[in-house]
Scaffold this active site. Structure first.
Site, PDB file in Angstrom:
ATOM      1  N   CYS A   2       0.967  -1.020   0.076  1.00  0.00           N
ATOM      2  CA  CYS A   2       0.047  -0.179   0.100  1.00  0.00           C
ATOM      3  C   CYS A   2       0.874   1.186   0.127  1.00  0.00           C
ATOM      4  O   CYS A   2       1.947   1.286   0.096  1.00  0.00           O
ATOM      5  CB  CYS A   2      -0.889  -0.048   1.372  1.00  0.00           C
ATOM      6  N   ARG A  27       1.455   1.898  -5.897  1.00  0.00           N
ATOM      7  CA  ARG A  27       1.861   0.872  -4.828  1.00  0.00           C
ATOM      8  C   ARG A  27       0.631  -0.053  -4.624  1.00  0.00           C
ATOM      9  O   ARG A  27       0.584  -1.076  -3.854  1.00  0.00           O
ATOM     10  CB  ARG A  27       2.374   1.587  -3.551  1.00  0.00           C
ATOM     11  N   TRP A  76      -3.755  -1.874  -1.235  1.00  0.00           N
ATOM     12  CA  TRP A  76      -3.771  -3.029  -2.277  1.00  0.00           C
ATOM     13  C   TRP A  76      -4.192  -4.070  -1.237  1.00  0.00           C
ATOM     14  O   TRP A  76      -3.445  -4.538  -0.205  1.00  0.00           O
ATOM     15  CB  TRP A  76      -2.328  -3.278  -2.543  1.00  0.00           C
ATOM     16  N   ASN A 100       0.317  -0.142   6.382  1.00  0.00           N
ATOM     17  CA  ASN A 100       0.863  -0.924   5.140  1.00  0.00           C
ATOM     18  C   ASN A 100       1.873  -2.329   5.575  1.00  0.00           C
ATOM     19  O   ASN A 100       2.537  -1.992   6.599  1.00  0.00           O
ATOM     20  CB  ASN A 100       2.015  -0.222   4.305  1.00  0.00           C
ATOM     21  N   GLY A 101       1.068  -3.463   5.447  1.00  0.00           N
ATOM     22  CA  GLY A 101       1.781  -4.635   5.784  1.00  0.00           C
ATOM     23  C   GLY A 101       0.904  -5.861   6.184  1.00  0.00           C
ATOM     24  O   GLY A 101      -0.409  -5.611   5.859  1.00  0.00           O
ATOM     25  N   GLU A 479      11.328 -11.888 -20.499  1.00  0.00           N
ATOM     26  CA  GLU A 479      10.877 -10.486 -19.787  1.00  0.00           C
ATOM     27  C   GLU A 479       9.819 -10.018 -20.812  1.00  0.00           C
ATOM     28  O   GLU A 479       8.719  -9.379 -20.232  1.00  0.00           O
ATOM     29  CB  GLU A 479      12.233  -9.784 -19.821  1.00  0.00           C
ATOM     30  N   LYS A 483       6.190  -8.560 -19.630  1.00  0.00           N
ATOM     31  CA  LYS A 483       5.641  -7.127 -19.848  1.00  0.00           C
ATOM     32  C   LYS A 483       4.428  -7.287 -20.452  1.00  0.00           C
ATOM     33  O   LYS A 483       2.971  -6.586 -20.139  1.00  0.00           O
ATOM     34  CB  LYS A 483       6.708  -6.457 -20.846  1.00  0.00           C
ATOM     35  N   GLU A 486       1.359  -8.511 -18.197  1.00  0.00           N
ATOM     36  CA  GLU A 486       1.138  -7.616 -16.925  1.00  0.00           C
ATOM     37  C   GLU A 486       0.365  -6.448 -17.336  1.00  0.00           C
ATOM     38  O   GLU A 486      -0.396  -5.799 -16.574  1.00  0.00           O
ATOM     39  CB  GLU A 486       2.135  -7.392 -16.171  1.00  0.00           C
ATOM     40  N   HIS A 502       8.283 -30.908 -28.238  1.00  0.00           N
ATOM     41  CA  HIS A 502       8.132 -31.784 -27.401  1.00  0.00           C
ATOM     42  C   HIS A 502       6.927 -31.600 -26.357  1.00  0.00           C
ATOM     43  O   HIS A 502       6.746 -32.107 -25.477  1.00  0.00           O
ATOM     44  CB  HIS A 502       9.371 -31.645 -26.024  1.00  0.00           C
ATOM     45  N   LYS A 600       3.190  -1.987  -7.610  1.00  0.00           N
ATOM     46  CA  LYS A 600       4.603  -1.767  -8.047  1.00  0.00           C
ATOM     47  C   LYS A 600       5.771  -2.543  -7.121  1.00  0.00           C
ATOM     48  O   LYS A 600       6.661  -2.835  -7.199  1.00  0.00           O
ATOM     49  CB  LYS A 600       5.001  -0.384  -8.101  1.00  0.00           C
TER      50      LYS A 600
HETATM   51  C1  AGP Z   1       7.869  -5.830 -13.523  1.00  0.00           C
HETATM   52  O1  AGP Z   1       7.506  -5.448 -14.570  1.00  0.00           O
HETATM   53  C2  AGP Z   1       6.961  -6.316 -12.445  1.00  0.00           C
HETATM   54  N1  AGP Z   1       6.329  -5.201 -12.007  1.00  0.00           N
HETATM   55  C3  AGP Z   1       7.381  -7.050 -11.275  1.00  0.00           C
HETATM   56  O2  AGP Z   1       7.902  -8.337 -11.619  1.00  0.00           O
HETATM   57  C4  AGP Z   1       8.711  -6.658 -10.382  1.00  0.00           C
HETATM   58  O3  AGP Z   1      10.040  -6.525 -11.357  1.00  0.00           O
HETATM   59  C5  AGP Z   1       9.096  -7.441  -9.275  1.00  0.00           C
HETATM   60  O4  AGP Z   1       7.886  -7.317  -8.366  1.00  0.00           O
HETATM   61  C6  AGP Z   1      10.380  -7.093  -8.490  1.00  0.00           C
HETATM   62  O5  AGP Z   1      10.420  -5.784  -7.966  1.00  0.00           O
HETATM   63  P1  AGP Z   1      11.644  -5.111  -7.478  1.00  0.00           P
HETATM   64  O6  AGP Z   1      12.493  -4.998  -8.530  1.00  0.00           O
HETATM   65  O7  AGP Z   1      11.252  -3.947  -7.102  1.00  0.00           O
HETATM   66  O8  AGP Z   1      12.125  -6.105  -6.392  1.00  0.00           O
END
Ligand code: AGP
Length: 605
Positions: A2, A27, A76, A100-101, A479, A483, A486, A502, A600
């Site tokens: 959060c 966040r 969140w 937050n937590g 990667e 992208k 997500e 396979h 994030k």
């Molecule tokens: C990446 O596009 C994602 N948002 C997510 O996988 C991110 O890379 C992952 O949560 C790690 O975050 P960090 O680099 O802040 O540790």
């Protein structure tokens, strides 16, 4: 996960809080709320709702009373669904709180302190508010210390007490809190993004120390009640660098910032054409004394580790594992004092990575971290830190953090190769010269982003999509696939193209969209065969191809990538795939920066 904010000072607190929550919304954005103390009556007024900060701002439009003190939250959801009643701030008696937590023992606390009848929400956070009220007898610092002494789990608590007009209190365990005293007053937030409008000086709230913010000062107490001095740091971000600067989405802005971000990350670490970590305080012995490497990270950061793995094996001929941080502690990892652990994290707050680093260090490993946020929890937990200079990354989908992490890995591999006698000085300088070309090749891709946009239109309607490649191309596509998943919600799967036959090739039918990456000279012929295998079964193929290899692929839709040495092709290729994901999502009309269900910074395990 959060976003929390607190402010007390001369500005209009409600406006400061709402603006800050918009910056922190990446966040978590299920619900939002603010609580302010009205300047005249001192009464606490809470406004909160399910939805975005813009919905909360509408809810506050009728509020006219000035206030100079308040707290805010963007959520969140972890405990309890997305609803107005579960939104923060929570109130209990004389206490107003945002959190937050995750409080692991909140059910026991309800039973132990007879709180059942006092709770209206399904959240663990409201239990903490009720407990704080239970212990509050006029001394905020005491009530906070008594309360946290009974909490199990992670927390960043920000509290106002009804009879303390312009004061805000905070305490944390694992979940992040940064704070500052500037000319506008005293502020605290989950991360620097919300502070760097006002100042670039801040301090990290040490765990279990109680912070009091007042308009004219701050006080810190340790658990024994001793007054402590805040340790101020300075962030190297220019003020207001967390705005969109005219782009529709942060993701596009951050993709476009990559040439500069990579340049800033490498320029201070190359002297006489050689990689140099002296300014970071990283000794060569860290690289020469280790017998194996273990990269620990999540998501995109973990994908940067996969590229590092390929480089370490091909250049250093060393053993290297790349561990998903969330799996690491449960996989009986082989870690000892001869293991160099490299933790990678943009935020420096990902709890899976943080806990994995603690676990590895307890087993004797030295930990070097590659981090974007100075003074973050993982940075503080590491033996050495190399900071990337990506600047604030706001979009949930990580882009410039990834390419700057790669840039650091190229420097590390070059430094290790020279210090371990594998590269001569000339070979090292040649490797570094190629690294210094990456900003220019990224610029070349960005200059032709319209071509990527055309390719993006081919996959707009896709539900499922394959991405195929071998070796580094497979790592590039893992990667690229993340992208796309997500931000566009297309179920994209990156597959080692040699493995398709396979089993998974059974899923290829007429017009199945397939994206291929062909950037490695030595793998091109095999990858070409795999592309033909899927095309002969009806797949609709688009290829991201190194320019010098494009000739044999002209039957397919192509995006030509500027030529580089194989091991550097990740840089232009990954930027092209970032653009693909961005355009698909923005053309679908999605909120590219805040994809559903995501946040994030993942500060829950
Ligand atoms: C990446 O596009 C994602 N948002 C997510 O996988 C991110 O890379 C992952 O949560 C790690 O975050 P960090 O680099 O802040 O540790």
């Amino acid at each position: 996960m959060c976003g929390i904010i607190g402010y007390t000072g001369s500005e209009n607190a409600r406006e400061v809080l709402l603006d800050a929550l918009e910056l922190l919304e990446y966040r978590g954005y299920d619900s939002a709320g603010v609580a302010v103390k009205e300047a005249g009556s001192g009464k606490t007024v809470v406004r909160r709702c399910a939805g975005r900060v813009r919905d909360l701002r509408k809810l506050c439009e009728t509020e006219t009373h000035f206030s100079g003190c308040g707290i805010g939250h963007t959520r969140w959801a972890t405990h309890g669904g997305v609803s107005d009643v579960n939104a923060h701030p929570h109130q209990a008696g004389s206490v107003t709180l945002v959190h937050n937590g995750i409080i692991e023992n909140y059910r026991e606390l309800i039973a132990d302190y007879g709180l059942e009848g006092k709770l209206r929400s399904e959240t663990d956070s409201e239990v903490v508010a009720a407990l704080l009220d239970y212990f509050y007898e006029g001394n905020p610092q005491e009530a906070v210390q008594k309360t946290v002494g009974r909490l199990k789990g992670t927390f960043a608590l920000v509290v106002m007490f009804e009879d303390r007009r312009d004061a805000i209190y905070a305490v944390r365990n694992v979940s992040p809190v940064v704070a500052t005293l500037c000319e506008q007053g005293a502020m605290l937030a989950s991360d620097l993004t919300a502070l760097c409008r006002f100042t670039n000086r801040y301090f990290v709230l040490p765990e279990y120390q109680v912070l009091e913010l007042r308009k004219d000062g701050v006080t810190l107490w340790d658990p024994d009640g001793k007054v402590m001095e805040p340790e101020y740091q300075t962030v190297d971000w220019e003020l207001n660098s967390s705005g969109k600067n005219g782009y529709p989405f942060y993701m596009e802005k951050e993709i476009m910032e990559q040439p500069g971000a990579v340049t800033r990350t490498i320029e201070g670490r190359i002297r006489g054409g050689m990689p140099d970590f002296s300014a970071d305080g990283v000794p060569d012995t860290l690289f020469t004394d280790c017998e194996r490497i273990c990269v620990i990270a999540c998501g995109t950061a973990m994908h940067a580790g996969l590229v590092a793995q390929a480089l370490v094996k091909s250049v250093l001929h060393m053993h290297i594992e790349v561990e998903m941080a969330s799996e690491f502690m449960y996989s009986d990892p082989v870690i000892d004092e001869k293991t160099l652990v490299i933790a990678v994290s943009q935020s420096g707050e990902t709890i899976d990575t943080l806990e994995a680093v603690k676990y590895a260090r307890l087993r004797g490993a030295k930990c070097l971290s590659v981090i974007n946020v100075r003074g973050s929890s993982i940075a503080r937990e590491s033996d050495y830190v190399i900071y990337t200079s990506a600047g604030p990354e706001i979009a949930v989908a990580s882009t410039k953090a990834y390419t700057t992490q790669l840039a650091v890995f190229y420097l590390i591999v070059a430094r290790m190769a020279h210090s371990r006698g594998i590269f001569t000085e000339e070979e090292t300088q040649c490797f570094i010269r190629e690294l210094q070309r990456t900003p220019e090749t990224i610029r070349d891709v960005l200059a032709r982003r319209r071509e990527v946009h055309v390719l993006a239109k081919k996959v707009l309607a896709a539900k499922d999509l394959f991405m195929i490649g071998r070796g580094l191309d497979h790592s590039i596509l893992l990667e690229g696939s993340l992208k796309l998943k997500e931000v566009s919600y297309i179920h994209s799967e990156a597959y080692a193209s040699g493995e398709l036959k396979h089993g998974p090739i059974a899923l290829i039918t007429q017009d199945t969209p397939v994206v291929a990456s062909v950037t490695q000279d030595k793998l091109m012929s095999k990858e070409l065969s795999n592309i033909r295998e899927v095309a002969s079964r009806g797949a609709d193929v688009a290829v991201f191809v190194k320019d010098s290899l494009a000739k044999e692929l002209e039957d397919y839709e192509l995006f030509r990538l500027p030529d580089m040495r194989d091991e550097f092709m990740v840089m232009p290729a990954s930027v092209a795939l970032q653009l693909l994901a961005y355009y698909v999502s923005s053309d679908k009309g999605f909120d590219v920066d805040k994809p559903r269900n995501l946040a994030k910074v993942v500060t829950v395990e």
